[in-house]
Design a protein around this motif. Structure first.
Motif, short mmCIF file in Angstrom:
data_model
loop_
_atom_site.label_atom_id
_atom_site.label_comp_id
_atom_site.label_asym_id
_atom_site.label_seq_id
_atom_site.Cartn_x
_atom_site.Cartn_y
_atom_site.Cartn_z
N GLU A 35 0.80 -1.23 0.00
CA GLU A 35 0.00 0.00 0.00
C GLU A 35 0.83 1.28 0.00
OE1 GLU A 35 -0.87 -2.42 2.58
OE2 GLU A 35 -2.15 -3.32 1.04
N ASN A 36 2.10 1.18 0.32
CA ASN A 36 2.94 2.37 0.48
C ASN A 36 4.10 2.33 -0.50
OD1 ASN A 36 1.77 3.81 2.96
ND2 ASN A 36 1.89 1.67 3.61
N ILE A 37 3.88 2.99 -1.63
CA ILE A 37 4.87 3.06 -2.70
C ILE A 37 5.13 4.54 -2.97
CG2 ILE A 37 5.36 2.48 -5.10
CD1 ILE A 37 3.25 0.18 -4.73
N VAL A 38 6.41 4.92 -2.95
CA VAL A 38 6.79 6.32 -3.14
C VAL A 38 7.82 6.42 -4.26
CG1 VAL A 38 6.28 7.01 -0.77
CG2 VAL A 38 8.55 6.15 -1.33
N LEU B 197 5.64 9.27 6.50
CA LEU B 197 5.73 7.92 5.93
C LEU B 197 7.17 7.40 6.00
CD1 LEU B 197 4.02 5.74 4.42
CD2 LEU B 197 4.94 6.74 2.32
N TYR B 198 8.13 8.23 5.59
CA TYR B 198 9.54 7.83 5.66
C TYR B 198 9.93 7.53 7.11
CZ TYR B 198 10.10 9.55 0.85
OH TYR B 198 10.00 9.75 -0.51
N GLU B 199 9.47 8.36 8.00
CA GLU B 199 9.75 8.20 9.43
C GLU B 199 9.17 6.87 9.93
OE1 GLU B 199 9.72 11.78 12.49
OE2 GLU B 199 7.69 10.99 12.18
N ARG B 200 7.93 6.61 9.58
CA ARG B 200 7.24 5.39 10.03
C ARG B 200 7.93 4.12 9.55
NH1 ARG B 200 1.45 4.71 7.82
NH2 ARG B 200 2.34 3.15 6.49
N PHE B 201 8.45 4.14 8.33
CA PHE B 201 9.09 2.95 7.79
C PHE B 201 10.59 2.87 8.12
CE2 PHE B 201 5.17 2.60 5.45
CZ PHE B 201 4.96 1.23 5.47
#
Length: 136
Positions: free
Chosen positions: A38-41, A86-90
């Motif tokens: 679900e998380n593609i950047v 998002l970057y922080e979370r992953f």
């Protein structure tokens, strides 16, 4: 505008490559980073250390890069805080924001799951920020 962004990407790549190119892989957009389904950047610049190269497969990154860099624009400025979270979370260790209008670089370092701003650098700053980063 596209030519200007391409030139900035190239200049960033050259500057970054001169120091970190021997220690890892520097990748430029367009390249998808898949944290999960679900998380593609698609960051502007991605850095992955040599010992973690296995996360690059089939022309994509599947996992967490060591560093991502975003060049701010009208479209990225609006989503900047969301993408940072998002970057922080992953668990992306370093997240750099480049502002070409004000000619600033803001390197954020992950510390206990939260980003801390290391500095606000201008083009007059000549110090090597990699000396204090996890990339060396």
């Amino acid at each position: 505008m596209i030519k200007l962004i391409e030139k900035k990407h190239s200049l960033l790549h050259l500057a970054f490559h001169s120091f970190c190119g021997r220690e890892g892989e520097i990748l430029l957009a367009p390249l998808d980073v898949h944290f999960d389904q679900e998380n593609i950047v698609r960051p502007d610049l991605i850095y992955i250390r040599l010992e973690r190269m296995e996360i690059i497969r089939d022309g994509y990154v599947f996992g967490v890069p060591d560093l991502v860099m975003e060049i701010m624009s009208e479209s990225t400025g609006k989503r900047g805080k969301t993408i940072k979270k998002l970057y922080e979370r992953f668990g992306v260790k370093e997240y750099w924001v480049v502002d070409p209008v004000y000619r600033l670089v803001e390197p954020f370092m992950l510390d206990n799951g939260r980003y801390l701003l290391e500095a606000i650098l201008t083009e007059q700053d000549r110090r090597t920020i990699w000396a204090s980063t996890s990339l060396t």
